[in-house]
Design an enzyme around this catalytic site. Structure first.
Site, PDB file in Angstrom:
ATOM      1  N   GLU A   1       4.077  -6.541  19.868  1.00 38.66           N
ATOM      2  CA  GLU A   1       4.921  -5.357  20.044  1.00 38.66           C
ATOM      3  C   GLU A   1       6.034  -5.438  19.015  1.00 38.66           C
ATOM      4  O   GLU A   1       6.306  -6.493  18.459  1.00 38.66           O
ATOM      5  CB  GLU A   1       5.590  -5.361  21.425  1.00 38.66           C
ATOM      6  CG  GLU A   1       4.661  -5.184  22.587  1.00 38.66           C
ATOM      7  CD  GLU A   1       5.402  -5.305  23.925  1.00 38.66           C
ATOM      8  OE1 GLU A   1       6.576  -5.742  23.924  1.00 38.66           O
ATOM      9  OE2 GLU A   1       4.811  -4.959  24.954  1.00 38.66           O
TER      10      GLU A   1
ATOM     11  N   HIS B   1       9.465  -2.800  27.057  1.00 41.56           N
ATOM     12  CA  HIS B   1       9.901  -4.158  27.329  1.00 41.56           C
ATOM     13  C   HIS B   1      11.303  -4.429  26.805  1.00 41.56           C
ATOM     14  O   HIS B   1      11.720  -3.885  25.788  1.00 41.56           O
ATOM     15  CB  HIS B   1       8.949  -5.168  26.681  1.00 41.56           C
ATOM     16  CG  HIS B   1       7.697  -5.371  27.473  1.00 41.56           C
ATOM     17  ND1 HIS B   1       6.583  -5.960  26.943  1.00 41.56           N
ATOM     18  CD2 HIS B   1       7.371  -5.085  28.749  1.00 41.56           C
ATOM     19  CE1 HIS B   1       5.636  -6.015  27.860  1.00 41.56           C
ATOM     20  NE2 HIS B   1       6.094  -5.475  28.963  1.00 41.56           N
TER      21      HIS B   1
END
Length: 291
Positions: free
Chosen positions: A212, A250
């Site tokens: 990510e 996140h």
């Protein structure tokens, strides 16, 4: 052979009397050899009770000495979850898997500091856990999409772990192990740690690595792959369209100071000889193409 866990692993659920802990412990027990693997629960003050036949203890130390468990999984609410990790580390477990999302970063910094020099390794927090298909699952992933095989999966994203696994299974490719390392800025095992395990595992032939935006872990992993990895690794980075400075999903997924963009990560991975895709629907096909 599998990495981290197998059908003989004995597991403690920390937070077993909570709704989430009970639901997922039940699901994990129903998967493969789960009935023999989940041997104890821990909730302070509830020792002596049981959950569907699983004895509950007041502390991890008590649960470990009574059952011989070596792994714990944590479903404790965020304010207390770091202390739960500390307790498992103090009890000298081999592995702690922390599912809890939203643990204060400051708590995790203290916990990581306390873990130095201890034998316990940490997976998570804010992760889906890990699974060795047809043997054991510890965490919140759907068991039915997994199939025993020879492909390793490591991911910072929970849902993308399932996506990659689902694609592999649909292509007839099973998994040796799938590991979600979690998306928090301060966590335990990194991509690189899991890649080393897959590299050494004789029953893993190739790996899908999913990253990510945010941080530089994927770049570090790519350089390690170029220098050391004996097996093909294909990659995907989530967050190609994320604007700089905005947190996405996140807690660790934030581009700061020009570092940590998806394009930058993908460029480093390609420069290190990895095959990458910018389309999450193509991860399985890409992996199949390198076998």
């Amino acid at each position: 052979m599998s990495i981290l866990i197998n059908k003989n692993t004995k597991v403690i659920t920390q937070g077993i009397t909570g709704k989430t802990g009970q639901f997922h412990t039940k699901m994990c027990r129903e998967y493969a050899n789960g009935k023999n693997c989940f041997v104890a629960g821990v909730t302070p003050g509830k020792g002596g009770q049981d959950f569907e036949g699983i004895p509950i203890y007041n502390s991890v130390k008590d649960a470990k000495s009574a059952t011989g468990a070596t792994v714990s999984v944590i479903y404790v609410p965020p304010p207390y979850a770091a202390a739960a990790i500390d307790e498992a580390v103090d009890a000298d477990l081999d592995l702690v898997i922390c599912i809890t999302e939203g643990i204060p970063v400051r708590d995790m910094v203290k916990t990581r500091y306390k873990m130095q020099g201890k034998k316990t390794i940490l997976l998570g927090p804010n992760c889906p856990g890990t699974i060795t298909p047809d043997e054991i699952k510890i965490g919140i992933m759907p068991g039915h999409i997994h199939k025993k095989g020879r492909i390793g999966v490591v991911s910072r994203s929970g849902t993308l772990t399932y996506e990659a696994v689902g694609q592999l299974t649909a292509l007839g490719l099973g998994q040796s192990s799938a590991v979600g390392i979690g998306g928090d800025p301060v966590n335990g095992l990194k991509h690189i740690d899991i890649l080393k395990m897959f590299n050494d595992d004789p029953e893993t032939d190739a790996v899908i690595m999913i990253g990510e935006i945010g941080g530089t872990d994927e770049e570090a992993a790519a350089h390690w792959i170029k220098a050391n990895m004996k097996k093909p690794v294909v990659g995907f980075i989530a967050g190609v369209t994320a604007p700089p400075g905005k947190r996405m999903g996140h807690a660790g997924a934030i581009i700061s100071g020009g570092k940590g963009t998806a394009q930058e990560k993908l460029a480093v991975m390609e420069a290190c000889g990895m095959k990458v895709t910018r389309n999450p629907a193509e991860m399985g096909k890409l992996l199949k193409s390198v076998l």
